[in-house]
Design a protein around this motif. Structure first.
Motif, mmCIF file in Angstrom:
data_model
loop_
_atom_site.group_PDB
_atom_site.id
_atom_site.type_symbol
_atom_site.label_atom_id
_atom_site.label_comp_id
_atom_site.label_asym_id
_atom_site.label_seq_id
_atom_site.Cartn_x
_atom_site.Cartn_y
_atom_site.Cartn_z
ATOM 1 N N ASN A 73 -8.936 -4.966 -3.349
ATOM 2 C CA ASN A 73 -8.923 -3.624 -2.781
ATOM 3 C C ASN A 73 -7.487 -3.130 -2.740
ATOM 4 O O ASN A 73 -6.633 -3.768 -2.141
ATOM 5 N N GLU A 74 -7.228 -1.996 -3.388
ATOM 6 C CA GLU A 74 -5.890 -1.423 -3.336
ATOM 7 C C GLU A 74 -5.897 0.026 -3.784
ATOM 8 O O GLU A 74 -6.818 0.486 -4.441
ATOM 9 N N ILE A 75 -4.834 0.722 -3.388
ATOM 10 C CA ILE A 75 -4.624 2.110 -3.782
ATOM 11 C C ILE A 75 -3.309 2.159 -4.536
ATOM 12 O O ILE A 75 -2.313 1.587 -4.104
ATOM 13 N N LYS A 123 -12.638 3.592 3.870
ATOM 14 C CA LYS A 123 -11.892 2.663 4.727
ATOM 15 C C LYS A 123 -10.447 2.502 4.246
ATOM 16 O O LYS A 123 -9.506 2.594 5.030
ATOM 17 N N LEU A 124 -10.265 2.269 2.954
ATOM 18 C CA LEU A 124 -8.917 2.114 2.391
ATOM 19 C C LEU A 124 -8.100 3.401 2.503
ATOM 20 O O LEU A 124 -6.931 3.373 2.876
ATOM 21 N N VAL A 151 -11.723 -0.989 -5.539
ATOM 22 C CA VAL A 151 -12.474 -1.664 -4.486
ATOM 23 C C VAL A 151 -13.291 -2.793 -5.085
ATOM 24 O O VAL A 151 -13.759 -2.708 -6.216
ATOM 25 N N LYS A 209 -6.830 4.191 6.045
ATOM 26 C CA LYS A 209 -5.663 3.378 6.421
ATOM 27 C C LYS A 209 -4.392 3.904 5.763
ATOM 28 O O LYS A 209 -3.344 3.989 6.401
ATOM 29 N N VAL A 220 -8.042 4.285 -6.757
ATOM 30 C CA VAL A 220 -8.497 3.382 -5.704
ATOM 31 C C VAL A 220 -9.337 2.290 -6.356
ATOM 32 O O VAL A 220 -10.280 2.581 -7.097
ATOM 33 N N LYS A 247 0.841 -1.183 0.000
ATOM 34 C CA LYS A 247 0.000 0.000 0.000
ATOM 35 C C LYS A 247 0.882 1.240 0.000
ATOM 36 O O LYS A 247 1.862 1.306 0.729
#
Length: 85
Positions: free
Chosen positions: A27-29, A55-56, A40, A59, A38, A3
């Motif tokens: 799920n990742e950025i 949420k992502l 999802v 974090k 982003v 991340k």
């Protein structure tokens, strides 16, 4: 994929422009070509994808979810979030 560390963007008042891809495989950025993207796995209905993005993003920024406010793009893939103080 690790991340990205976005803590340098967590200053109060910062507006983050990002592009969201719902129904992705994970799920990742990612930071691609200077833009935050982003991904999802959630479907874009009833705000579920927006909740997953918050949420992502919280974090990656290292801030509580309550400090992120969606200021533009509730139903669009292009969104803007403001980091509250």
């Amino acid at each position: 994929m690790a991340k990205p560390d976005l803590t340098h963007l967590a200053a109060p008042g910062t507006v983050l422009e990002l592009r969201v891809t719902p129904k992705a495989s994970r799920n990742e950025i990612r930071e691609e070509e200077g833009q935050i993207r982003v991904y999802v796995t959630t479907v874009p209905e009833n705000g579920k994808a927006n909740e997953a993005v918050v949420k992502l993003l919280s974090k990656a920024l290292g801030v509580p979810k309550s400090r992120l406010t969606l200021v533009r793009g509730a139903t669009s893939r292009d969104k803007a979030f403001r980091v509250e103080g």
